[in-house]
Design an enzyme around this catalytic site. Sequence first.
Site, PDB file in Angstrom:
ATOM      1  N   HIS A  10      -6.450   5.589   2.632  1.00  0.00           N
ATOM      2  CA  HIS A  10      -6.619   5.610   1.180  1.00  0.00           C
ATOM      3  C   HIS A  10      -6.881   7.047   0.731  1.00  0.00           C
ATOM      4  O   HIS A  10      -8.017   7.435   0.454  1.00  0.00           O
ATOM      5  CB  HIS A  10      -7.765   4.682   0.765  1.00  0.00           C
ATOM      6  CG  HIS A  10      -7.744   4.301  -0.683  1.00  0.00           C
ATOM      7  ND1 HIS A  10      -7.901   3.009  -1.124  1.00  0.00           N
ATOM      8  CD2 HIS A  10      -7.563   5.040  -1.815  1.00  0.00           C
ATOM      9  CE1 HIS A  10      -7.841   2.971  -2.446  1.00  0.00           C
ATOM     10  NE2 HIS A  10      -7.637   4.210  -2.881  1.00  0.00           N
ATOM     11  N   ASN A  50      -2.315   3.212   0.928  1.00  0.00           N
ATOM     12  CA  ASN A  50      -2.536   3.135  -0.509  1.00  0.00           C
ATOM     13  C   ASN A  50      -1.802   4.287  -1.191  1.00  0.00           C
ATOM     14  O   ASN A  50      -2.071   5.458  -0.912  1.00  0.00           O
ATOM     15  CB  ASN A  50      -4.034   3.226  -0.822  1.00  0.00           C
ATOM     16  CG  ASN A  50      -4.317   3.131  -2.314  1.00  0.00           C
ATOM     17  OD1 ASN A  50      -4.389   2.041  -2.868  1.00  0.00           O
ATOM     18  ND2 ASN A  50      -4.467   4.274  -2.978  1.00  0.00           N
ATOM     19  N   GLU A  51      -0.839   3.963  -2.029  1.00  0.00           N
ATOM     20  CA  GLU A  51      -0.137   4.935  -2.878  1.00  0.00           C
ATOM     21  C   GLU A  51       0.294   6.193  -2.127  1.00  0.00           C
ATOM     22  O   GLU A  51      -0.043   7.306  -2.524  1.00  0.00           O
ATOM     23  CB  GLU A  51      -1.023   5.326  -4.057  1.00  0.00           C
ATOM     24  CG  GLU A  51      -1.473   4.177  -4.924  1.00  0.00           C
ATOM     25  CD  GLU A  51      -2.397   4.621  -6.047  1.00  0.00           C
ATOM     26  OE1 GLU A  51      -2.834   5.795  -6.040  1.00  0.00           O
ATOM     27  OE2 GLU A  51      -2.684   3.802  -6.933  1.00  0.00           O
ATOM     28  N   GLU A  83      -4.807  -3.064  -7.551  1.00  0.00           N
ATOM     29  CA  GLU A  83      -5.653  -2.240  -8.421  1.00  0.00           C
ATOM     30  C   GLU A  83      -5.147  -2.359  -9.856  1.00  0.00           C
ATOM     31  O   GLU A  83      -3.941  -2.293 -10.104  1.00  0.00           O
ATOM     32  CB  GLU A  83      -5.629  -0.755  -8.023  1.00  0.00           C
ATOM     33  CG  GLU A  83      -6.338  -0.415  -6.738  1.00  0.00           C
ATOM     34  CD  GLU A  83      -6.285   1.089  -6.428  1.00  0.00           C
ATOM     35  OE1 GLU A  83      -6.155   1.896  -7.379  1.00  0.00           O
ATOM     36  OE2 GLU A  83      -6.360   1.441  -5.238  1.00  0.00           O
TER      37      GLU A  83
END
Length: 589
Positions: A193, A237-238, A401
């Site tokens: 993350h 994550n992203e 999210e």
Amino acid sequence: MARVLRLCCGTLVTVMALYVAACFALFPLLTRQPRPRIILADDDPILASFFDSGPSCAKSDGVVSSAGTCKTADKDFFFGLATAPAHVEDDLNDSWLEFAKGHDDVKPVRAWHNIPIPEERLRFWTDPKVEIELAREAGSTVFRLGVDWGRIVPEEPVNGISEVLDNEAVEHYKSILKMVHKHDMRVMLTLFHHSLPKWALLYGGWIDPRTVSYFADFARFCKEQFGEYVDYWITFNEPHIFVILTHCSGTWPPGNKPSTLASLLCFTPWGHYGQAMNAITHAHIAAFDALNEGEVKAVVGVAHHVGVIQPYGLLDLPIIYAARLLTEFHWIDDIQDHLDFCGINYYGKEVLSGAGLMLVPDEEYSEAGRGVYPDGLFQVLVAFYDRYRIRKPKLRYIITENGFADARDLIRRPYLLEHLLAVHAAIKQGVPVDGYLQWTISDNWEWADGYCPKFGLVDVDRGHNLTRVPRPSYYLYQQVSKSGVVTREQRDQEWKTLQEEVKKGGMRPFCRVVAQDKRMWAESLDTPVLRLIADKDWRFGKYTPPGFVVLAQRSIEVAGIMLKDIVRLLLGGQPVDVSLPPEIVSGEL
């Protein structure tokens, strides 16, 4: 010479004509968006009911997770809250802490040095019970958190993880995961993350092939140690956000500013973006295989950031098209055969222009600079479902999210309800959405923005021992999470409250730097400025996008802005007089 000049002029005119033609051709493609087919009756008191939807197990074939708790429940759809180690864990000497401390009077993280004991974050490491209890009391049945790779593996594992392992950290993470289960919540665990171990940054991070094998080993180790406690795994994550801000702009740790040539080549096949994303793709596939070793199969997905990118003017359409190609589906296309669910991180929209990211005066924005656009979440879910329902028919979706930075907590409440209505409309249109996670529980450290944006449903008094005070949005989310419904009364009341504040000329904090001519950049503020609450109906299904005429008028405006920039420089103006991103005007890019 005259012939050469005519050839150059002719070529320029041809290119411009083709560009304008592309804008006209792309206009219907990029501005036509799906609309919900289900229209609620005006007198219907229940606008959305989530606990009558389909199975919540990401493995549609009935395979349960390693914790054995992913079977269809009475309440199939789940609500939860999300967080991450770099945001909340104290006693964490990670790359972000080193980056935030800065050097030579350079402070790359805003709203950090002027905050009491910023390195404490939320003390989630030494006192995790506070956040966990807040999540459970809010009605959450899924708690998303992460493990910090660098905390568990503090040195480069040249000879294997066992040689450099921090066993105390592993055992402490186990105690946190057990605590989540004791509070009757399932665990969604993120492995990466936005925080690489410091030892990986030293040799280049994701552009070095070592990181791929190290991450696969880390995923395998986490399955062995934490598998019995984890219901959903998120490998990354992203990642494209991380790669852009780390490798292309150098605005995230370690803060190495690329050369002008490297910046220009970053998004080409020879640039760092492609290299790093290719490595992350291989790392995800390797981690997916590692997490599924053995008899008990894992439920594995990613948290993919998808924002709606809109054009400011008509001439921006080709840029928008290229940006969407780069960030929307490309990575998921590459890993779709190694996914059980696709997590969607959605915050809002960005209005992009050839002159920069624009702050549109009559639009509403979060403190972090994201435009409010609930319709976009519905559009994203439908677009992903339409793309993958044939290729990957068992692929499920989770909103991993969704949140809004709002210290006054006036806009967050209708924002929450309108986005839930968007999710519900997508479900009714056939999109298999299993759950919704709100970002986040309590105000925390938001990357390079520091502590300026307030994303929490709970206020944190950092000057008084991190005292938590739940905001009204916390109790609103609690009502929805426990009942599973969004009522007309809730929607009308929260919108009425906001409109009353609009009529009074209400102001709210804003944390983003805005340059000349309404251009807004990634740089944040140590202390927020005040901005009027927008008088705009942005509710789900009620937003009116700008039409062709408005986009054409704005293109003339942008051309004028760019012409003024050129004139300023020709008349001897300094680069700081030109409205460009701070990384460019400072010579760092």
